[in-house]
Design a protein around this motif. Structure first.
Motif: not given
Length: 280
Positions: A71-72, A75-76, A83, A85, A87, A121, A149, A152-153, A156
């Protein structure tokens, strides 16, 4: 090298590195490097990969052979059908944690305020808001990288969450109908026994529950009285052997309706309880 040969090459390379799902991982890395899907693959499997894409594939294979989590590299990951993201700054969402979200969704009602501690996350709070209507979502984490992160999720997955960098409740204000947390719960001495993908690459601060693995449960339960409304509920993800200990902490703190829920593997996974309504 053709696409078909590349999958076989990758599968053999990962198998030699003791990667359990070597064939699946080889395919997923090829899919990422070449930006293809299975339909494309079956139509073009005997055609040669472009050199640039094969080079990218080889780089990804070498990382996976070193046990960098898949997954790293991609990236997802998927969680609750969404879904996310990821890291190296966040714990990779696990299917086991879906049990936590599912239990919350059974109890959450429109108009509630939900706080997610140790959000990582953001997969828990984002999944709750995505699947429930008219919920106010709040989330904290001590890691600035994790919060980036999580934000961003949230974008998203088109959910509106208020994020705050905080050591548990330190910078939290207001009261909530529900507090949810998947805190670090691995005893410090057990960290080195985890799979290499976990103990070498996932953030230690998201795993380390201190000496007995129960440090964060103690803190949250001791401090939550100022933030959980009368009659409010608390939900924890736990390790498979922590159900009794965390349940007793909640009961000792005066929580009612304390119960343990098992995951799909029939292991204890979630402990929940309700704050008393208070004086009539």
């Amino acid at each position: 090298m053709t696409y078909r040969e590349a999958v076989n090459y990758g599968s053999q390379m990962l198998a030699m590195a003791d990667i359990a799902e070597s064939k699946t991982d080889a395919w997923l890395l090829l899919e990422m490097a070449c930006r293809i899907d299975r339909s494309f693959y079956y139509l073009h499997m005997e055609e040669e990969l472009p050199e640039e894409q094969f080079s990218e594939y080889e780089i990804a294979l070498k990382k996976r052979a070193e046990h960098v989590p898949l997954q790293y590299i991609t990236g997802e990951t998927e969680f609750m059908g969404l879904k996310f993201r990821v890291n190296s700054g966040v714990l990779i969402p696990r299917q086991d944690t879906e049990t936590l979200v599912e239990e919350v969704l059974k109890a959450v009602k429109p108009g509630m305020r939900v706080l997610d501690l140790c959000t990582g996350s953001g997969c828990v709070i984002v999944s709750i808001l995505h699947n429930a209507e008219n919920i106010e979502g709040f989330a904290t984490d001590i890691s600035r990288q994790a919060l980036n992160v999580a934000k961003e999720n949230a974008r998203l997955n088109e959910t509106s969450v208020i994020f705050e960098r905080s050591d548990l409740f330190d910078h939290v204000t207001g009261t909530f109908d529900m507090i949810v947390s998947n805190p670090p719960y691995i005893p410090t001495g057990e960290l080195v026994k985890l799979m290499p993908e976990v103990h070498l690459f996932e953030p230690e601060e998201a795993l380390d529950g201190k000496e007995d693995g129960l440090y964060f449960y103690r803190r949250i339960i001791a401090e939550c009285g100022d933030y959980l409304k009368p009659g409010g509920m608390i939900f924890f993800e736990i390790g498979y052997d922590q159900g009794e200990a965390v349940s007793e902490m909640l009961r000792s703190a005066g929580f009612l309706m304390v119960q343990v829920t098992k995951d799909l593997s029939r292991l204890d996974r979630v402990v929940s309880g309700r704050m008393p309504e208070g004086e009539p």
